[in-house]
Design an enzyme around this catalytic site. Structure first.
Site, PDB file in Angstrom:
ATOM      1  CE  LYS A   1      -1.866   1.694   3.829  1.00 41.95           C
ATOM      2  NZ  LYS A   1      -1.494   3.114   3.749  1.00 41.95           N
TER       3      LYS A   1
ATOM      4  CG  ASP B   1      -4.124   4.875   2.269  1.00 37.83           C
ATOM      5  OD1 ASP B   1      -5.184   5.511   2.164  1.00 37.83           O
ATOM      6  OD2 ASP B   1      -3.626   4.567   3.369  1.00 37.83           O
ATOM      7  CG  PHE B   2      -3.988   8.613  -3.481  1.00 31.08           C
ATOM      8  CD1 PHE B   2      -2.763   8.788  -2.845  1.00 31.08           C
ATOM      9  CD2 PHE B   2      -3.981   8.194  -4.794  1.00 31.08           C
ATOM     10  CE1 PHE B   2      -1.565   8.572  -3.509  1.00 31.08           C
ATOM     11  CE2 PHE B   2      -2.796   7.971  -5.465  1.00 31.08           C
ATOM     12  CZ  PHE B   2      -1.582   8.157  -4.824  1.00 31.08           C
ATOM     13  CE  LYS B   3      -6.077   7.149   5.309  1.00 25.82           C
ATOM     14  NZ  LYS B   3      -4.686   7.093   4.770  1.00 25.82           N
ATOM     15  CB  VAL B   4     -10.356   9.603  -3.225  1.00 23.98           C
ATOM     16  CG1 VAL B   4     -10.863  10.714  -4.140  1.00 23.98           C
ATOM     17  CG2 VAL B   4      -9.127   8.928  -3.820  1.00 23.98           C
TER      18      VAL B   4
ATOM     19  CG  ASP C   1     -12.353  16.422  -4.441  1.00 19.22           C
ATOM     20  OD1 ASP C   1     -13.295  17.211  -4.679  1.00 19.22           O
ATOM     21  OD2 ASP C   1     -11.165  16.773  -4.404  1.00 19.22           O
TER      22      ASP C   1
ATOM     23  CB  SER D   1      -6.390   2.863  12.981  1.00 19.48           C
ATOM     24  OG  SER D   1      -5.439   3.658  12.298  1.00 19.48           O
TER      25      SER D   1
ATOM     26  CB  VAL E   1      -1.210  -4.520  13.068  1.00 15.05           C
ATOM     27  CG1 VAL E   1      -0.124  -5.487  13.500  1.00 15.05           C
ATOM     28  CG2 VAL E   1      -2.584  -5.166  13.156  1.00 15.05           C
ATOM     29  N   GLY E   2       0.881  -3.008  15.190  1.00 12.96           N
ATOM     30  CA  GLY E   2       2.280  -2.632  15.369  1.00 12.96           C
ATOM     31  C   GLY E   2       2.416  -1.262  15.989  1.00 12.96           C
TER      32      GLY E   2
ATOM     33  NE  ARG F   1       3.995   4.447  12.241  1.00 11.24           N
ATOM     34  CZ  ARG F   1       3.218   5.146  13.071  1.00 11.24           C
ATOM     35  NH1 ARG F   1       3.751   6.111  13.797  1.00 11.24           N
ATOM     36  NH2 ARG F   1       1.922   4.895  13.148  1.00 11.24           N
TER      37      ARG F   1
HETATM   38  O1  NUP Z   1      -7.604   4.433   9.621  1.00 16.70           O
HETATM   39  C1  NUP Z   1      -6.550   4.336   9.022  1.00 16.70           C
HETATM   40  N1  NUP Z   1      -5.398   4.196   9.715  1.00 16.70           N
HETATM   41  C2  NUP Z   1      -4.180   4.066   9.100  1.00 16.70           C
HETATM   42  O2  NUP Z   1      -3.170   3.935   9.795  1.00 16.70           O
HETATM   43  C3  NUP Z   1      -6.497   4.318   7.618  1.00 16.70           C
HETATM   44  C4  NUP Z   1      -5.264   4.180   6.970  1.00 16.70           C
HETATM   45  N2  NUP Z   1      -5.232   4.119   5.645  1.00 16.70           N
HETATM   46  N3  NUP Z   1      -4.114   4.074   7.721  1.00 16.70           N
HETATM   47  C5  NUP Z   1      -2.818   3.934   7.016  1.00 16.70           C
HETATM   48  O3  NUP Z   1      -2.250   2.663   7.361  1.00 16.70           O
HETATM   49  C6  NUP Z   1      -1.778   4.979   7.402  1.00 16.70           C
HETATM   50  O4  NUP Z   1      -1.875   6.109   6.579  1.00 16.70           O
HETATM   51  C7  NUP Z   1      -0.494   4.196   7.177  1.00 16.70           C
HETATM   52  O5  NUP Z   1      -0.161   4.219   5.791  1.00 16.70           O
HETATM   53  C8  NUP Z   1      -0.841   2.779   7.543  1.00 16.70           C
HETATM   54  C9  NUP Z   1      -0.478   2.389   8.960  1.00 16.70           C
HETATM   55  O6  NUP Z   1       0.892   2.523   9.153  1.00 16.70           O
HETATM   56  P1  NUP Z   1       1.625   2.147  10.533  1.00 16.70           P
HETATM   57  O7  NUP Z   1       0.888   2.812  11.627  1.00 16.70           O
HETATM   58  O8  NUP Z   1       1.581   0.644  10.634  1.00 16.70           O
HETATM   59  O9  NUP Z   1       3.016   2.669  10.336  1.00 16.70           O
END
Ligand code: NUP
Length: 213
Positions: free
Chosen positions: A31, A58-61, A63, A115, A170-171, A191
């Site tokens: 992603k 993952d551009f969380k569009v 618009d 999250s 997670v993590g 991460r």
């Molecule tokens: O609710 C969301 N939480 C989230 O962390 C929606 C997401 N798309 N993300 C993405 O998931 C966030 O932008 C990042 O790319 C990834 C989580 O990364 P990490 O917390 O495991 O480093």
């Protein structure tokens, strides 16, 4: 199958390639989003395609429908297999994203509830549930729901049936893979893999959640 999706939020092409190379045996998809694309351009997708892992944009569009369609068309023309959009924008924008994804043989995932801690400010109180209903009405392929709140993701699962759930948190954000893997189709890990001194070993630790492996 619970897939392992690498969130590749690094800022340099060489680092991105090196992490994917190392983690490749233990991950199913990659992603990428604004950090890497703003730093290196959308052409990074073609470079990463060499590793044969489906790419999720993952551009969380969030618009209007026309702009959403333009963004999604560009994403799919660059070889991505899926796009993530926000759900709070409403039915017409979500439909535009879903339709464009499907016209391009791709998938569309809709954020229902985020999250991070602050997500509860707006997503709770029925909003996430309404977005989950919209996901079903719009024919989206699945949702993004939090690994940091497995009990909420379980509620959303009950609303979307067998549509897919991809779950970040997670993590590094504290989500426990043991608690979430059983109710989702993919866990998204960033991460905890790409900041590790040994990304291959870090990714391997999660591969036990890939059902059937
Ligand atoms: O609710 C969301 N939480 C989230 O962390 C929606 C997401 N798309 N993300 C993405 O998931 C966030 O932008 C990042 O790319 C990834 C989580 O990364 P990490 O917390 O495991 O480093």
């Amino acid at each position: 199958m619970t897939e392992i999706i690498l969130a590749l939020d690094v800022m340099k092409k060489d680092k991105a390639v090196s992490i994917v190379q190392k983690a490749a045996p233990y991950i199913d998809k990659v992603k990428i989003g604004y950090p890497l694309v703003l730093a290196e351009g959308l052409g990074i997708a073609e470079i990463l395609s060499e590793y044969k892992k489906p790419l999720i944009a993952d551009f969380k569009v969030a618009d209007i429908p026309n702009t959403t369609r333009l963004i999604a068309e560009e994403v799919f023309s660059r070889g991505f297999s899926a796009i993530i959009c926000h759900g709070f924008v409403g039915h017409d924008s979500v439909r535009a994203c879903v339709e464009t994804a499907h016209e391009n043989m791709g998938e569309c995932y809709v954020v229902t509830e985020m999250s991070h801690p602050g997500a509860v400010d707006f997503f709770h109180g029925g909003v996430a549930e309404r977005i989950a209903e919209l996901v079903c009405e719009a024919g989206a392929d699945g949702i993004i729901a939090p690994a940091t709140r497995p009990e909420r993701t379980a509620v959303l699962r009950s609303l979307i049936g067998n549509k897919k759930i991809l779950s970040p948190g997670v993590g590094a954000q504290g989500g426990d893979p043991d608690a979430i893997a059983g109710i989702v189709d993919g866990i998204i890990v960033g991460r905890a893999i790409y900041e590790s001194s040994d990304p291959a070993a870090a990714a391997r630790q999660y591969s036990c959640f890939r059902t059937g492996i």
